[in-house]
Structures are given as structure tokens and as C-alpha cells.
Design an enzyme around this catalytic site. Structure first.
Site, PDB file in Angstrom:
ATOM      1  N   TYR A 101       0.746  -1.245   0.002  1.00  0.00           N
ATOM      2  CA  TYR A 101       0.013  -0.088   0.078  1.00  0.00           C
ATOM      3  C   TYR A 101       1.024   1.171  -0.006  1.00  0.00           C
ATOM      4  O   TYR A 101       1.877   1.413   0.743  1.00  0.00           O
ATOM      5  CB  TYR A 101      -0.796   0.015   1.436  1.00  0.00           C
ATOM      6  N   GLU A 189      -3.932   7.109  -3.633  1.00  0.00           N
ATOM      7  CA  GLU A 189      -3.462   5.945  -3.136  1.00  0.00           C
ATOM      8  C   GLU A 189      -3.114   4.873  -4.180  1.00  0.00           C
ATOM      9  O   GLU A 189      -3.923   4.950  -4.953  1.00  0.00           O
ATOM     10  CB  GLU A 189      -4.466   5.316  -2.274  1.00  0.00           C
TER      11      GLU A 189
END
Lengths: 377, 290
Positions: A101, A189
Site C-alpha cells: 500500500y 493511493e
């Protein structure tokens, strides 16, 4: 402002962040036409402004064209958290050796942009953040220097453990930061960011939000805005100087000031009612604003009673009352309206409104209780 | 005593020739605030309502000894105006302007920190030390001098609460609207510390909103450092997750910043949280033993 995954992918491509080939499809026929007939493993993904689409069944694997068509048929038209799926992205799946991530966010605590990264990527990232926050690397970025190479490298090194792969990821972090700054983003993201067994790097899924305050200088971002009917109402209201958010209850509220508007909604709920909306008319007594606001409120067929809650500060209550009188004169409705005025010249304001026969009260709790009672009649 | 401003505060108004700037400059002056200068590049040399106008903050400060500034300039130019004031040596800068791009605020933060400038806002109503000085757009008539300090993320809700305090005989030392934007200047913790150190302040009211974790941090600070009683209210307890309620800050995100978490954090710090604004005066009196 939010954009879809496919739009974030388009931005990633412009900034040199690799994304697997994919096709945006609006119908099953679209899938049939665009997706090649081969044995490529693909992922069919709903494009909606809602999180948790995987868990809702909005993401499915397809090992052939026929399967892609079948899966798209299942996903298109689905309802995910109140959003109807109108398009799907059919993207190539890649082999995953490791996944991560990475994200950038406007961080209110450090008052700067913070880079976040975790070796535990994927859909459970929020769970990771909650249960084991130490597994999330956080690096605040000095906006004057920007994201420095050493910073990107050290975060990537912590993530991967070896410098060869760290360099590949650090390069992606730099590109994401540049995109973030250039577009006045408030959240960017990549989740997951994937390394393949052959050391290729891919952004498998992306999410970007943008600062509404900066849209005036981001025409390309603004052009990506896609709105639902409810959101369109909110945007129309904004153009009239009103801040409106539709909710599902039956008590319409019209309030001056955002904090007071939220407190008014809380009050309605406290006394057993459900607010139909958030509506902040700002700090003026302009009758036109009240008329516009009433029109928006009454266009919601769920509204059974209206509570007007005004605190007169610099705007005097008698001026507000005159505005209301003009407005109510133009709007004919059977929906009961409760008016609460308080603050500067409240007494004079309430006196003026008496002539209309409207129920007027001086405290918020009385107003909420009265509106709830009237909504049930 | 009070915090941040008092009767000796000398204010410069940046953007004094704009519609809002001119209107509120007149209001502040009527309240008794010492407005010593206005700044509007290109209009230096004029005098408006007895206030001399300068082309730059540096000139204004040199000529008048201004030590505080309030900014009404449009959002695209607000961050620049803050830096101008900061580099001119102004100690306290208050941005009223709403809609300032967040990355603009982020970019100036390290610089004003380095210069030691105290910033309040953006997107805030300003602050007041009743019967001494008012900076911003607060309605002066509802405030009264007294012993309660107040800080808030919202505007009219603050007025609502102040009005109740005043009517209950609870005057205020200083009331500060810190603004609702995600990246802002002085926040709860700094202000709590100032109120703790202010001899006149006996109790503090904190009006928070959902979103972010500033209230949780404030609760931690109160538990560890405050001796004076604090009473809180959280607006937006029933707001649906992920919806923007006019304030950029009021967003519930990924399980943090909910009203329930804030109320729990305050509870652990011994801070009573009012269920509705009208409970606040009673809670404060109870805490102070009045």
C-alpha cells in the site's frame, strides 16, 4: 472531489506510473466489442464512488472473454452502497510476487503532506491501520523541499528490504508525489502496488481525491467530475450560495452556519426525528436565498415538516424575519414550518413573524420537538 | 487578562478596500478595536473611515506599530497575504477568508513556524476579548467580559453558545474561532495551554466537530496538563459518514474522528460533553462550583 479508478489510472499513466492494460465498458455489448478473445486472466471491476466494492461483489476474476462478458453482466446495474454501477473496468491481471500500500494525504496533524506505506497492502489496509498501526510507515514531507530522493528511498527500503527493488518503488513514489502536487490532490493511493516475479511494477488499483477549494485552478481535474442526481442538487445549491446535502429523513432544516446546521440535525435526532438534509444558508438575510433554500427543501418529497433555525449575529433577526416573510409570500406550501430565531433582535424578528401564524419558538430544542410533532400529523 | 489580544492590540486589515474587508473593518472599529492601518496594494496614501491605507504590510507596520493582522483578501491570494504579514513581523495573523486551497496553507506552514508567527484560520470567524478587542466577523454585542475561555471550529454555533453563556451570567476572557479547514493555524492544544496560563480564565468551553482527531488530542492534553475545568460539545454526532457538511474538516474517515470516539476520549479526561448546546452553561457552573 472524487474520481473513479479508471480516471486515476489515466492520470497515473500520464505521470509514468505503470498500470495494466484495461478497457472501460458501459455495457455487456461494450465488453464483447472491446475485450480481445484470448486466454488472458482479467479482473472485472465496478467503477463507483464507494469503498468496499470487492466485498460487495463488484470485483470478479475472468479467465476468458466469455467469462468477462458474463461477470460484467453480473456487475453492471448492481447497487453498491446506494450507487448504481454504470460502468466496469476490465483490466489485465498480473502475477503478484509482493504487494504494497502506498498513499499520500493532506495530514491535519503534521499540517503537511504525509507519505504512508505498508507491506500489508490490499483491501484490509484500514484494518491494518486500526489494529497494528506500527505496520504503516508514515513520513511527513516538508512542502518547501518536496519529497526528497532519500526519503522516498528510505521508505521504499523499509518496505522491501533490498535496495534494488527499493529503487523501483522509490521512483513510483516520486511520480505519485508530483501528480499529487500538480493536481491539488487531497488523497492519492495505490493499493495494491505490485511487484511481479519478473520485477515489473504495476499500480493495480488507484484512488484519488481532490481539494474542492483548489478546483478553480484545476480545470482538467474539474472536467473529470461525474455527479449523481443528489450530488447535482448539492452543486446547484452551492452555486446559489447554499451548502446542501440530502439525507433520508423527513424533517427539512434550514440553518445559518455549518456547525449550527450540524447541531440542529443532532437535535432533531436527539428528540426522535430524522433530518432530511443539511442546509447552510450562510450569513445573510437575502430573501432570494431563503426562497432558493425553501425550493430545494420542498423538492424533496420525503420532507413532512421544515425547521428554520437562525442565530442572528451580525445579521439581525428582524432582517431575517423580513426576508422570511417575503420568501414565504412567494412559496405556497402545505408543509408545516417551524421558525426559531435567536440572537440579535430576536424579539423584534419573532414579533414580525407572528402575523403569519407560523409556530415560532426561541430555543433549538423546542423547535426540534415542534417540527417532529408536526411532521407526524 | 486574556489570551492573544487585548485593548493594546494594534490591528492592520489586509484587503480593507474589498466589500467584506470594508464592512467588517467598520464593525470592528465600532466595537473598539484599534485598527491602525489598512493594506491594499495600489491604494496606499488614501484614508478610509479615518484609517490610513498602505501599499504593503511592512510599510503599515513601520508607520503604525501594528502587531496583529486580519486577512479578508480572496482565497487565491490569502496564503500570500499571510506570508507578507509574517515577514513584516506581525505576531498574530487571522485569516477570515474561506475556500483557501489546502496545499497553499501546507506550503506556508514551515515558513510561518520559522518566523514565529501565530496564525488563526483560515475559514474562521476570528477572535474576541470582550470589551477590549475584536478581530474578525464575530457579532460583538453577544459577548461579555468574564472568566470563561472558549474555542470552536464553527461560527454561528459558537455565537449560539456564547449567547447562552452571557445570558447565564458567564462572561468570557477570550473566544477563538479556529476555523473548520483541514490544515489551520493555532488549534485546541495551543489555545488550551494559553487558557491554562491565563490567570483570568477559570474554565474553558471547547466546541468541536466530527472529523479528524484534534478533539482526541485535546482530550489527551487536558488529561495530562490542564488543571482548569473544560466542558465540550461535539457537532455532527448524527452526520452520515463521508459527507462533507460545509466544513472540509467535518468528514468521518476510516473509523476515526467519529463523535462517539471523541466523547469517549473527553470522558476519560474528565471533560463532560453536552448533549445539546443549552446544557453547556449549567455544566460549566457545576464544574466551577458556582
Amino acid at each position: 472531489m472524487k474520481i473513479h479508478e479508471y480516471q486515476a489510472r489515466d492520470l497515473f499513466k500520464v505521470y509514468g506510473i505503470p498500470v495494466p492494460d484495461g478497457f472501460l465498458c458501459y455495457s455487456v455489448a461494450d465488453v464483447r466489442e472491446k475485450v480481445p478473445d484470448d486466454n488472458q486472466l482479467r479482473v472485472v471491476k465496478a467503477q463507483v464512488h464507494a469503498g468496499g466494492r470487492g466485498k460487495a461483489g463488484g470485483v470478479k476474476l475472468a479467465s476468458s472473454k466469455a467469462e468477462a462478458i458474463e461477470k460484467a453482466g453480473l456487475i453492471l446495474g448492481m447497487d453498491i452502497k446506494g450507487y448504481r454501477v454504470g460502468k466496469v473496468l476490465v483490466a489485465n491481471a498480473v502475477d503478484i510476487a509482493r504487494e504494497f500500500y502506498v498513499g499520500l494525504i493532506n495530514d491535519r496533524n503534521s499540517k503537511t503532506i504525509t507519505l504512508m506505506a505498508s507491506a500489508e497492502g490490499g483491501v484490509e489496509i484500514e484494518e491494518v491501520a486500526r489494529v497494528s498501526p506500527e505496520k504503516i510507515i508514515k513520513m511527513p514531507i516538508n512542502p518547501v523541499t518536496g519529497l526528497m530522493d532519500w526519503q522516498a528511498r528510505s521508505v521504499a527500503l523499509k518496505l522491501l528490504g533490498d535496495i534494488k527493488h527499493a529503487r523501483i518503488v522509490a521512483d513510483i513514489l516520486q511520480k505519485l508525489y508530483k501528480l499529487y502536487i500538480d493536481t491539488d490532490s487531497s488523497l492519492a493511493e495505490i493499493n495494491p502496488l505490485v511487484l511481479t516475479p519478473g520485477d515489473e511494477i504495476w499500480a493495480i488499483d488507484g484512488k484519488m481525491n481532490f481539494d474542492d477549494n483548489a478546483l478553480y485552478r484545476q480545470p482538467k481535474v474539474l472536467a473529470m467530475r461525474e455527479v449523481t442526481d443528489d450530488e447535482q442538487k448539492e452543486i446547484d445549491a452551492h452555486e446559489k450560495g447554499l451548502s446542501y446535502i440530502k439525507l433520508d429523513g423527513s424533517i427539512g432544516c434550514m440553518v445559518n452556519g455549518a456547525g449550527l446546521a450540524m447541531a440542529t440535525m443532532d437535535m432533531i435526532k436527539l428528540y426522535g426525528g430524522e433530518p432530511a438534509n443539511f442546509l447552510d444558508i450562510g450569513g445573510s438575510s437575502n430573501p432570494q436565498k431563503v426562497i432558493d433554500a425553501m425550493n430545494i427543501l420542498l423538492s424533496d418529497k420525503n420532507v413532512k415538516a421544515v425547521m428554520i433555525n437562525i442565530f442572528g449575529g451580525i445579521t439581525r433577526c428582524d432582517d431575517v424575519a423580513r426576508g422570511l416573510l417575503t420568501a414565504l409570500d412567494q412559496i405556497k406550501t402545505d408543509i408545516p414550518i417551524v421558525v426559531r430565531l435567536s440572537g440579535t433582535n430576536a424579539k423584534e424578528g419573532l414579533e414580525l413573524l407572528k402575523a403569519t401564524g407560523l409556530p415560532t419558538v426561541s430555543t433549538m430544542s423546542e423547535a426540534a420537538q415542534k417540527a417532529i410533532a408536526l411532521s407526524k400529523m | 487578562m486574556s489570551i492573544l489580544i487585548n485593548k493594546d492590540t494594534r490591528l492592520v486589515v489586509q484587503g480593507i478596500t474589498g466589500r467584506d474587508g470594508a464592512f467588517h473593518a467598520r464593525k470592528m472599529k465600532a466595537y473598539g478595536t484599534h485598527i491602525v492601518a489598512g493594506v491594499s496594494p495600489g491604494k496606499g496614501g488614501q484614508v478610509i473611515d479615518d484609517v490610513p491605507i498602505f501599499d504593503s504590510v511592512a510599510e503599515a507596520r513601520e508607520a503604525t506599530g501594528a502587531n496583529a493582522s486580519v486577512i479578508f483578501v480572496p482565497a487565491p491570494f490569502a496564503a500570500d497575504a499571510v506570508l507578507e504579514a509574517s515577514f513584516a513581523g506581525i505576531e498574530l495573523v487571522v485569516i477570515i477568508t474561506e475556500g483557501v486551497p489546502v496545499q497553499d496553507m501546507i506550503r506556508i506552514m514551515p515558513v510561518i513556524r520559522q518566523n514565529g508567527t501565530r496564525l488563526i484560520g483560515p475559514n474562521c470567524p476570528g477572535l474576541i476579548t470582550p470589551e477590549e478587542s475584536l478581530i474578525g466577523i464575530l457579532p460583538g454585542n453577544i459577548f461579555k467580559k468574564g472568566a470563561v475561555g472558549l474555542m470552536s471550529r464553527s461560527g454561528t454555533l459558537t455565537y449560539e453558545v456564547v449567547n447562552m453563556l452571557t445570558e447565564a451570567g458567564l462572561g468570557q476572557t477570550t473566544c477563538v474561532g479556529i476555523g473548520g479547514d483541514p490544515v489551520a493555524g493555532l488549534y485546541y492544544q495551543e489555545l488550551l495551554e494559553m487558557f491554562e496560563n491565563d490567570p483570568e480564565t477559570q474554565g474553558v468551553v471547547l466546541i468541536g466537530e466530527i472529523g479528524g482527531d484534534a478533539e482526541e488530542q485535546a482530550a489527551r492534553f487536558i488529561r495530562e496538563k490542564m488543571t482548569k475545568p473544560v466542558v465540550a460539545f461535539i457537532a455532527g454526532q448524527t452526520a452520515p459518514p463521508g459527507k462533507r457538511m460545509g466544513h472540509a474538516g467535518a468528514i468521518i474517515s476510516s473509523g476515526s474522528g467519529t463523535a462517539a470516539e471523541k466523547i469517549r476520549a473527553f470522558g476519560e479526561a474528565g471533560v463532560p460533553v453536552a448533549k445539546e448546546p443549552s446544557e453547556i452553561p449549567g455544566l460549566i457552573k457545576q464544574k466551577l462550583g458556582w
